[in-house]
Structures are given as structure tokens and as C-alpha cells.
Scaffold this active site. Structure first.
Site, mmCIF file in Angstrom:
data_model
loop_
_atom_site.group_PDB
_atom_site.id
_atom_site.type_symbol
_atom_site.label_atom_id
_atom_site.label_comp_id
_atom_site.label_asym_id
_atom_site.label_seq_id
_atom_site.Cartn_x
_atom_site.Cartn_y
_atom_site.Cartn_z
ATOM 1 N N PHE A 194 47.109 3.695 22.714
ATOM 2 C CA PHE A 194 45.818 3.002 22.779
ATOM 3 C C PHE A 194 45.886 1.940 23.885
ATOM 4 C CE2 PHE A 194 42.611 -0.061 21.194
ATOM 5 C CZ PHE A 194 41.546 0.805 21.097
ATOM 6 N N ASP B 114 53.021 0.303 15.950
ATOM 7 C CA ASP B 114 51.619 -0.031 15.700
ATOM 8 C C ASP B 114 51.107 0.950 14.640
ATOM 9 O OD1 ASP B 114 48.845 -0.336 15.695
ATOM 10 O OD2 ASP B 114 48.779 -0.861 17.823
ATOM 11 N N TYR C 255 40.530 -2.993 9.817
ATOM 12 C CA TYR C 255 39.161 -2.463 9.687
ATOM 13 C C TYR C 255 39.062 -0.944 9.770
ATOM 14 C CZ TYR C 255 39.539 -2.938 14.817
ATOM 15 O OH TYR C 255 39.972 -2.886 16.109
ATOM 16 N N LYS C 256 40.207 -0.255 9.847
ATOM 17 C CA LYS C 256 40.172 1.207 9.906
ATOM 18 C C LYS C 256 40.335 1.746 8.483
ATOM 19 C CE LYS C 256 41.406 1.181 14.727
ATOM 20 N NZ LYS C 256 42.487 0.972 15.702
ATOM 21 N N ARG D 141 36.204 13.206 18.211
ATOM 22 C CA ARG D 141 37.202 12.752 17.241
ATOM 23 C C ARG D 141 36.569 12.652 15.860
ATOM 24 N NH1 ARG D 141 40.397 6.994 17.522
ATOM 25 N NH2 ARG D 141 38.277 6.253 17.152
HETATM 26 C C1 LIG Z 1 42.229 0.104 16.681
HETATM 27 C C2 LIG Z 1 43.472 -0.183 17.446
HETATM 28 C C3 LIG Z 1 43.706 -1.458 17.956
HETATM 29 C C4 LIG Z 1 42.642 -2.507 17.796
HETATM 30 O O1 LIG Z 1 42.976 -3.712 18.363
HETATM 31 P P1 LIG Z 1 41.972 -4.931 18.182
HETATM 32 O O2 LIG Z 1 42.751 -6.091 18.633
HETATM 33 O O3 LIG Z 1 41.550 -4.975 16.754
HETATM 34 O O4 LIG Z 1 40.774 -4.655 19.022
HETATM 35 C C5 LIG Z 1 44.907 -1.693 18.604
HETATM 36 N N1 LIG Z 1 45.827 -0.719 18.753
HETATM 37 C C6 LIG Z 1 45.622 0.526 18.279
HETATM 38 C C7 LIG Z 1 46.661 1.569 18.452
HETATM 39 C C8 LIG Z 1 44.433 0.827 17.626
HETATM 40 O O5 LIG Z 1 44.208 2.060 17.168
#
Ligand SMILES: *Cc1c(COP(=O)(O)O)cnc(C)c1O
Length: 413
Positions: free
Chosen positions: A127, A198, A223-224, A372
Site C-alpha cells: 500500500f 502491517d 476502520y476496515k 476489488r
Molecule cells: C488502509 C491501509 C492504511 C491506511 O492508513 P491510514 O493512515 O489510515 O490512511 C495503511 N496501510 C495499509 C496497508 C492499508 O491497507
């Protein structure tokens, strides 16, 4: 393989031991929600809990609530609950900040653990925020650190004696491919590297055993699959054996050994509190805790089993009903190697997803060409998979996605 029918999926719904969880969420009628991996649905108990924190704890309790309503203890309490979802013992997880900020903190601390090494190893399709944070940290340090990016399958071979930190997202946001966490962690340790995971697409979605694989550091998202609400506090994990020596780059007062001694000089707390920075966002914490409590009530083995079934059925239905329209499965074909999502590549993926969303089938698009679909076993039924695939079939067969309205790129995709 017997052909899947809507009736056979309805029968699966009737036998589904997780079905009662659907009633614990508020979802609009006419929507098949396949984006809980991006923003989890609203738990039914959240509005009342947030209203209570606002009206009673804040409105009436005022500043007394930091003690009387247990506000100060909330990040550690939620952290311990999240820990139960990811195999982390009490006292090793904190709810705090955002995933990006936590990643910065954990990565900086990881690099400081390996002063003689200069390479941060990650996956090219990680990401982007994870990669950007690593780039920014390397530039800030000004000591010649390098972010080395390879393909996911090249990771094991790339872990060598020059690697300071292996920084990976357990389940890839783009493809849904899942790393073998114990094997990669062991390889990192064998090479003397620090392992930073992560868990943004893992916590609440797939079994994780951080302690079991002796992971060093981790971060994840609220939030996921934890359903904490938009921009919910994230979390971080520090193995107990590393806590006392960890050097963190953000030395705020809540990471101090005695925040209310108001000393002029920083002295780190000995435990996980060292990894926190400033005052927790209590409204966000309140919503997050409701989401985590719902996730904790579901047996993870049942969640994973249903997720595997649903991703498999969804992929099979798409293969059967949408053949000949140029969709290519972009997730691992082996269900055991994917997280809780299924992705397909198509040159017109953006417009196709817009047409789906307009018809109540909500997934998302990831550049350059990915459709997705997140699978959230707590509130997604089997028959809904059928309905979603029939809508996809119609969008493709009748070329509904060619409507010019669906070509306009919006800010969030
Ligand atoms: C959703 C996600 C994030 C989100 O980061 P924020 O700081 O909440 O915007 C970070 N890393 C990964 C791999 C994600 O899937």
C-alpha cells in the site's frame, strides 16, 4: 463440482453459524456491501455508545471523565482486545493514532534497532502510504537508508544480511495475496533483520498469531474489518521483549514514564505506553471499541472458514456467469493464499465499478485496472454473492458501464 444456484446459497445462509451477526450491523436496503475491507459497516450499537460518550461522559462528566469514565485507560483496554484478535498478549498492543503515523513510529524504532544496516525491504505493490512513510523516514534520517522494493514472491530470496527491517503488509491491499507470516518472520530473524507487519487487511479478517511467530512490531487499521468508523484510531504492537529498549521518534507526554509529573525532560514509559504520543481521540475510541467487541464475539476459525467459502464461491460465480467479458482473476487462485477479498483485472474496471455501485453493489476500484470485492463474513450473506454477480453480469453483458457518467473519476475511488 455441482452447479451453484441461488437456492443452494440460501441453504448455506440458513445453516450459517455467523448469520446472527448480520443483525448487529446497520446496512441500507438494496445494497450488497463488498467494501468492508476499505470502510467497515456501522455496528448497530455504535450510535448509542458514541451519543452516550458525548452527552454523559463529556457533557456531564467533563474533565472528570478522564478518570471516572476510564478514558485514560481506553487505548490500552482496546489494544488488549485487538490483541486477542491477532495473537498478541495483554500489554503489547495500543489503540492509537493512524496506521500511517504508527508505521512511521514503528519503522523508525525498527531501524534504530539495527544501527549497522541501511536497507528497508518491502513489496513493490505494498500500500503506497507504507512506502511513502519509509521514503520519508529515510530522507529524514539522512544516513543513506534505502527502501528496496521487490515483488512479493521475491521477498524470501531478498532477505539478506544487509536488511535492517522487513516491512510488509500481511494481506496485499491490491491482490488480496497473503504472506506466510511465520515463514517470512523466521526468515527475517534468521538474517538478523527486524520484522514489521502491517495488519490493515488482516485484523478481524484472518487468523493472525503475532506471538506464535515471534513477530517484532506491527501496525493495523481500525476502520476496515474492525468496523471502527471512518478514520478510526489505528493500533500498534511491540513484542514484550523489545518494549524496554525501543527508541521512538515521537516522544510525546503520554509516552512519558510519568505524564502528570510534568517533568521538563523526556523519560520513556517502560511498557507499551512508550509507543503512544498524545491525548487519545475519545469519540473515535468509543466507536472503535464497539466494532472490536463485535469482532471479538465471533470465533475467528468460523470467520476464516466462511470467508474462504465466500471468496471461492464468488470467484466461481464470476467465472461461470461473466465469462467472455475480459475479467481476469487478480487474486491468488488458491484460496488459502488470499485474505478476505477477491479482485479481478479489467481495462474498464473503473467504469464497471461505478455502474455496479449505481446498482447497489458496492466494491471499489484500485488503479490501474482492479475491481476489488471485500468479503466480510460477519454481515455478508451467501445469497448476496449471487445477486452481486448477476448485477455484474448485467453490467458487462448489456455494456451498462459505457454510460459516460461512469467514466468520470471522483476523488475517492
Ligand atoms: C488502509 C491501509 C492504511 C491506511 O492508513 P491510514 O493512515 O489510515 O490512511 C495503511 N496501510 C495499509 C496497508 C492499508 O491497507
Amino acid at each position: 463440482m455441482p452447479q451453484i444456484t441461488r437456492a443452494s446459497l440460501e441453504a448455506l445462509d440458513e445453516r450459517d453459524e455467523l448469520r446472527p451477526f448480520r443483525a448487529r450491523f446497520t446496512l441500507p436496503d438494496g445494497v450488497v456491501y463488498l467494501d468492508g475491507n476499505s470502510l467497515g459497516a456501522l455496528p448497530r450499537a455504535t450510535p448509542a455508545r458514541v451519543a452516550e460518550v458525548v452527552a454523559r461522559e463529556w457533557g456531564e462528566g467533563l474533565i472528570r471523565s478522564w478518570n471516572d469514565a476510564g478514558w485514560m485507560a481506553t487505548p490500552a483496554r482496546i489494544g488488549d482486545k485487538i490483541g486477542r484478535l491477532i495473537g498478541a498478549p495483554a500489554g503489547t498492543v495500543m489503540a492509537a493514532d493512524s496506521t500511517s503515523v504508527n508505521l512511521f513510529k514503528m519503522l523508525a524504532a525498527a531501524v534504530a534497532l539495527r544501527p549497522g544496516r541501511r536497507v528497508i525491504l518491502s513489496e513493490r505493490s505494498n500500500f503506497p502510504t507504507d512506502l511513502y512513510i519509509a521514503e520519508g523516514l529515510a530522507a529524514l534520517l539522512g544516513q543513506g537508508h534505502e527502501l528496496r522494493l521487490v515483488e512479493g514472491h521475491e521477498i524470501p530470496a531478498a532477505i539478506g544480511p544487509d536488511i535492517a527491517v522487513v516491512m510488509l503488509t500481511h494481506v496485499n491491499y491490491h491482490s488480496g495475496a497473503m504472506f506466510d507470516m511465520p515463514a517470512v518472520t523466521a526468515a527475517a530473524h534468521a538474517a538478523g533483520a527486524v520484522m514489521l507487519w502491517d495488519l490493515a487487511h488482516s485484523a478481524g479478517a484472518v487468523p493472525v498469531d503475532l506471538a506464535g511467530c515471534d513477530a517484532d512490531l506491527a501496525v493495523g487499521c481500525g476502520y476496515k474489518f474492525l468496523n471502527g468508523g471512518p478514520g478510526a484510531p489505528a493500533f500498534l504492537y511491540v513484542a514484550e521483549r523489545l518494549q524496554a529498549g525501543l527508541r521512538l521518534p515521537l516522544t510525546g507526554w503520554l509516552g512519558h514514564a510519568a505524564p502528570f509529573a510534568f517533568e521538563p525532560s523526556y523519560r520513556p514509559a517502560m511498557g507499551i505506553a512508550r509507543a503512544t504520543v498524545g491525548t487519545p481521540a475519545m469519540l473515535g475510541m468509543a466507536a472503535l471499541e464497539v466494532g472490536v467487541d463485535v469482532a471479538l464475539a465471533a470465533p475467528m476459525a468460523a470467520v476464516r472458514e466462511k470467508s474462504l467459502r465466500q471468496t471461492t464461491i464468488f470467484a466461481e460465480l464470476v467465472a461461470e456467469h461473466c465469462a467472455g467479458h475480459g475479467l481476469r482473476l487478480a487474486s491468488p487462485a488458491d484460496p488459502a493464499r488470499r485474505g478476505s477479498q477477491v479482485c479481478f483485472a479489467h481495462p474498464d474496471a473503473y467504469a464497471i465499478m461505478q455502474a455496479l455501485i449505481a446498482r447497489g453493489v458496492i466494491g471499489d476500484f484500485r488503479a490501474p485496472d482492479i475491481l476489488r470485492f471485500g468479503i466480510t463474513p460477519l454481515y455478508l450473506g451467501f445469497a448476496e454473492l449471487w445477486d452481486a454477480v448477476q448485477t455484474l453480469r448485467t453490467v458487462l453483458h448489456d455494456k451498462l458501464w459505457q454510460d459516460p457518467a461512469y467514466q468520470v473519476r471522483r476523488q475517492v475511488t
